[in-house]
Design a protein around this motif. Structure first.
Motif, mmCIF file in Angstrom:
data_model
loop_
_atom_site.group_PDB
_atom_site.id
_atom_site.type_symbol
_atom_site.label_atom_id
_atom_site.label_comp_id
_atom_site.label_asym_id
_atom_site.label_seq_id
_atom_site.Cartn_x
_atom_site.Cartn_y
_atom_site.Cartn_z
ATOM 1 N N GLU A 287 -8.148 -7.961 -64.941
ATOM 2 C CA GLU A 287 -8.106 -8.461 -66.467
ATOM 3 C C GLU A 287 -7.514 -8.071 -66.709
ATOM 4 O O GLU A 287 -6.640 -8.353 -68.188
ATOM 5 N N GLN A 288 -7.149 -7.153 -66.809
ATOM 6 C CA GLN A 288 -5.813 -5.664 -67.219
ATOM 7 C C GLN A 288 -4.345 -6.704 -67.158
ATOM 8 O O GLN A 288 -3.462 -6.564 -67.854
ATOM 9 N N GLN A 289 -4.116 -7.202 -65.971
ATOM 10 C CA GLN A 289 -3.409 -7.960 -65.859
ATOM 11 C C GLN A 289 -2.795 -9.267 -67.117
ATOM 12 O O GLN A 289 -2.152 -9.389 -67.683
ATOM 13 N N PHE A 290 -4.585 -9.800 -67.298
ATOM 14 C CA PHE A 290 -4.207 -10.386 -68.075
ATOM 15 C C PHE A 290 -4.570 -10.536 -69.171
ATOM 16 O O PHE A 290 -3.309 -10.520 -69.873
ATOM 17 N N LEU A 291 -4.453 -9.060 -69.870
ATOM 18 C CA LEU A 291 -4.620 -8.816 -70.564
ATOM 19 C C LEU A 291 -3.073 -8.270 -71.522
ATOM 20 O O LEU A 291 -2.237 -8.621 -72.339
ATOM 21 N N ALA B 297 -14.906 -14.261 -62.263
ATOM 22 C CA ALA B 297 -16.549 -14.459 -60.984
ATOM 23 C C ALA B 297 -15.692 -14.177 -59.651
ATOM 24 O O ALA B 297 -14.247 -14.417 -59.472
ATOM 25 N N VAL B 298 -16.115 -14.336 -58.079
ATOM 26 C CA VAL B 298 -16.527 -13.809 -57.076
ATOM 27 C C VAL B 298 -15.931 -15.601 -57.095
ATOM 28 O O VAL B 298 -16.781 -16.396 -57.281
ATOM 29 N N ASP B 299 -15.021 -15.407 -56.129
ATOM 30 C CA ASP B 299 -15.009 -16.465 -55.630
ATOM 31 C C ASP B 299 -15.634 -17.222 -54.309
ATOM 32 O O ASP B 299 -16.831 -16.503 -53.950
ATOM 33 N N HIS B 300 -16.357 -18.182 -54.753
ATOM 34 C CA HIS B 300 -17.324 -18.922 -53.820
ATOM 35 C C HIS B 300 -16.668 -20.616 -53.353
ATOM 36 O O HIS B 300 -15.498 -21.029 -54.069
ATOM 37 N N GLN B 301 -16.983 -20.725 -52.251
ATOM 38 C CA GLN B 301 -16.138 -22.172 -51.755
ATOM 39 C C GLN B 301 -17.150 -23.430 -52.174
ATOM 40 O O GLN B 301 -16.310 -24.521 -51.762
ATOM 41 N N ASP B 302 -18.649 -23.630 -52.650
ATOM 42 C CA ASP B 302 -18.586 -24.402 -53.122
ATOM 43 C C ASP B 302 -18.583 -24.692 -54.858
ATOM 44 O O ASP B 302 -19.172 -23.610 -55.449
ATOM 45 N N GLU B 303 -18.444 -25.764 -54.878
ATOM 46 C CA GLU B 303 -17.895 -25.712 -56.425
ATOM 47 C C GLU B 303 -19.182 -25.697 -56.790
ATOM 48 O O GLU B 303 -18.896 -25.127 -58.558
ATOM 49 N N THR B 304 -20.382 -26.091 -56.790
ATOM 50 C CA THR B 304 -21.401 -26.028 -57.745
ATOM 51 C C THR B 304 -21.481 -24.279 -58.154
ATOM 52 O O THR B 304 -21.812 -24.121 -59.022
ATOM 53 N N LEU C 261 -2.928 -21.765 -67.017
ATOM 54 C CA LEU C 261 -1.449 -20.675 -67.680
ATOM 55 C C LEU C 261 -0.962 -21.543 -68.425
ATOM 56 O O LEU C 261 -0.495 -21.163 -69.697
ATOM 57 N N GLY C 262 -1.031 -22.980 -68.772
ATOM 58 C CA GLY C 262 -0.418 -23.553 -69.776
ATOM 59 C C GLY C 262 -1.214 -23.581 -71.502
ATOM 60 O O GLY C 262 -1.203 -23.423 -72.474
ATOM 61 N N ALA C 263 -2.785 -23.425 -70.960
ATOM 62 C CA ALA C 263 -3.694 -22.957 -71.576
ATOM 63 C C ALA C 263 -3.399 -21.610 -72.583
ATOM 64 O O ALA C 263 -2.977 -21.557 -73.929
ATOM 65 N N LEU C 264 -3.549 -20.400 -71.743
ATOM 66 C CA LEU C 264 -3.362 -19.316 -72.228
ATOM 67 C C LEU C 264 -2.171 -19.182 -72.934
ATOM 68 O O LEU C 264 -1.519 -18.769 -74.101
ATOM 69 N N ARG C 265 -0.597 -19.695 -72.572
ATOM 70 C CA ARG C 265 -0.216 -19.864 -72.771
ATOM 71 C C ARG C 265 0.125 -20.677 -74.474
ATOM 72 O O ARG C 265 1.164 -20.747 -75.577
ATOM 73 N N SER C 266 -0.475 -21.301 -75.061
ATOM 74 C CA SER C 266 -1.163 -21.670 -76.551
ATOM 75 C C SER C 266 -1.194 -21.500 -77.392
ATOM 76 O O SER C 266 -1.192 -21.595 -78.365
ATOM 77 N N GLY C 267 -2.235 -20.009 -77.129
ATOM 78 C CA GLY C 267 -2.032 -19.434 -78.146
ATOM 79 C C GLY C 267 -3.745 -19.882 -78.794
ATOM 80 O O GLY C 267 -4.634 -19.360 -79.744
ATOM 81 N N VAL C 268 -4.489 -20.716 -78.676
ATOM 82 C CA VAL C 268 -5.481 -21.041 -78.700
ATOM 83 C C VAL C 268 -7.113 -20.176 -78.168
ATOM 84 O O VAL C 268 -7.998 -20.224 -78.604
ATOM 85 N N ALA D 160 -11.889 -15.727 -59.337
ATOM 86 C CA ALA D 160 -10.008 -14.497 -58.994
ATOM 87 C C ALA D 160 -9.723 -15.311 -58.795
ATOM 88 O O ALA D 160 -8.488 -15.277 -59.034
ATOM 89 N N SER D 161 -9.512 -16.667 -57.506
ATOM 90 C CA SER D 161 -8.493 -17.273 -56.911
ATOM 91 C C SER D 161 -7.629 -17.942 -58.127
ATOM 92 O O SER D 161 -6.582 -17.568 -57.514
ATOM 93 N N ASN D 162 -8.488 -18.227 -59.031
ATOM 94 C CA ASN D 162 -7.566 -19.096 -60.159
ATOM 95 C C ASN D 162 -6.883 -18.423 -60.443
ATOM 96 O O ASN D 162 -5.726 -18.029 -60.946
ATOM 97 N N ALA D 163 -7.313 -16.421 -60.660
ATOM 98 C CA ALA D 163 -6.533 -15.526 -61.648
ATOM 99 C C ALA D 163 -5.545 -15.191 -60.692
ATOM 100 O O ALA D 163 -4.192 -15.110 -61.377
ATOM 101 N N ARG D 164 -5.257 -15.439 -59.928
ATOM 102 C CA ARG D 164 -3.932 -13.866 -59.058
ATOM 103 C C ARG D 164 -3.602 -15.563 -58.693
ATOM 104 O O ARG D 164 -1.944 -14.871 -59.045
ATOM 105 N N THR D 165 -3.578 -17.013 -58.622
ATOM 106 C CA THR D 165 -2.652 -17.992 -58.755
ATOM 107 C C THR D 165 -2.080 -17.776 -60.070
ATOM 108 O O THR D 165 -0.720 -17.855 -60.067
ATOM 109 N N VAL D 166 -2.202 -17.681 -60.755
ATOM 110 C CA VAL D 166 -2.251 -17.965 -62.445
ATOM 111 C C VAL D 166 -0.514 -16.309 -62.535
ATOM 112 O O VAL D 166 -0.055 -16.716 -62.877
ATOM 113 N N LEU D 167 -1.761 -15.362 -62.017
ATOM 114 C CA LEU D 167 -0.875 -14.362 -61.808
ATOM 115 C C LEU D 167 0.721 -14.339 -61.112
ATOM 116 O O LEU D 167 1.815 -13.820 -61.310
#
Length: 323
Positions: A69-73, A84-91, A294-301, A309-316
């Motif tokens: 979170e601090q890296q995102f901030l 959230a914790v990673d899970h293989q099942d999409e649901t 990443l694009g949404a975060l850069r939009s300022g909205v 966590a997987s998405n977060a690491r990929t964004v970083l």
């Protein structure tokens, strides 16, 4: 099934759940104890979670979550990053993210507030999350018109009503379709007094709860018939669109809004209108959405992002490799 059978079924689910989660018996041990197959034990445990007999809240170690979170901030102008914790099942992944959003929303909501509600499976998962909700004298209002998809209640009005029931709050419907065939039809709807007044109240909301989409030819927007696969592909390849906010506000990797043929077909709050809302919570649980995030975060909205966590690491990692 009569009431007696329902009670028996519920008792069996509870016994098996207690044996597995509390007494830490293996599925094999439970199968022998109840004289059923191990596969059926697994199915019953899944049913116990689905019916709310078991509620699982898995969290990373606070230090681990805090570091992400601090890296995102540091990189983005955010109030919070809910990881959230990673899970293989999409649901299951969607439910893990929804749990974090539900807890955050419960603490954020105050009496008198208005929440503009978006559409989609991620927002719907928040509304269907099982738990105890504090009563709030607030209003949930549809930020986009209605839609219909067989077997899934992902429209904003259904979600708004569900949220209102959970918080014992009020709900307001946007009496318009989410999708229309052309700009002229949209203009006619937008001139309607009832629709205008509802959207005006949604624009003045204190919080917005929306989903993030990626440019996927199999997305629910294509499945609903809103856009053709060719239109999605053209926006992605020729216009650089990487995602959308709330199902229709399209942007590129730099976070800039992109004017596509799709913009003039949807009745709802625009990206610029969402940007004026004090707290926009965006949800993206699927592991295909890192570029869109990443694009949404850069939009300022976006003020609060909720993802895995997987998405977060990929964004970083994308940040390290992007100018």
């Amino acid at each position: 099934m009569d009431i007696f059978e329902e009670n028996q079924d519920s008792e069996l689910l509870t016994e098996i759940a207690v044996a597995y989660y509390q007494h830490e018996q293996t599925q094999e041990e439970i199968a022998k104890r109840f004289n059923i197959s191990r596969i059926k034990v697994g199915r019953l445990l899944k049913k116990a979670r689905a019916e709310g007999i078991v509620e699982i809240n898995v969290k990373y170690h606070p230090i681990f979550s805090s570091r992400i979170e601090q890296q995102f901030l540091q990189h983005f102008n955010l109030k919070r990053a809910l990881i959230a914790v990673d899970h293989q099942d999409e649901t299951e992944q969607r439910q893990q993210v929804a749990s974090l959003v539900t807890n955050y929303l419960s603490t954020l909501l105050k009496n008198g507030m208005t929440v503009a509600v978006g559409q989609g499976r991620n927002v719907a998962a928040v509304a269907s999350h099982i738990g105890v909700f504090p009563e709030k004298q607030c209003k949930f209002i549809s930020g986009i018109g209605g839609t219909l998809r067989d077997g899934e209640f992902i429209d904003a009005d259904h979600i708004s009503r569900n949220l209102a029931r959970k918080f014992n709050a009020a709900s307001e419907t946007l009496y318009a379709p989410a999708y229309v065939e052309n700009r002229e039809t949209k203009h006619v709807f937008m001139q309607n007094r009832v629709i205008k007044e509802t959207l005006d109240r949604a624009r003045k909301a204190d919080i917005a709860l929306v989903g993030l989409g990626d440019m996927n030819e199999n997305s629910y927007m294509v499945q609903l018939g809103w856009f053709t696969p060719q239109e999605i592909t053209d926006a992605s390849i020729n216009q650089g669109v990487v995602g959308d906010i709330a199902g229709y506000g399209f942007f590129n990797l730099q976070g800039h809004s992109v004017d596509t043929v799709m913009n003039d077909r949807v009745i709802g709050l625009s990206i610029e209108e969402l940007k004026q809302i004090p707290c926009v919570i965006a949800i993206a649980s699927e592991n295909t959405k890192a570029m869109a995030i990443l694009g949404a975060l850069r939009s300022g909205v976006i003020d609060v992002i909720a993802t895995s966590a997987s998405n977060a690491r990929t964004v970083l990692n994308l940040l390290k490799n992007q100018p």
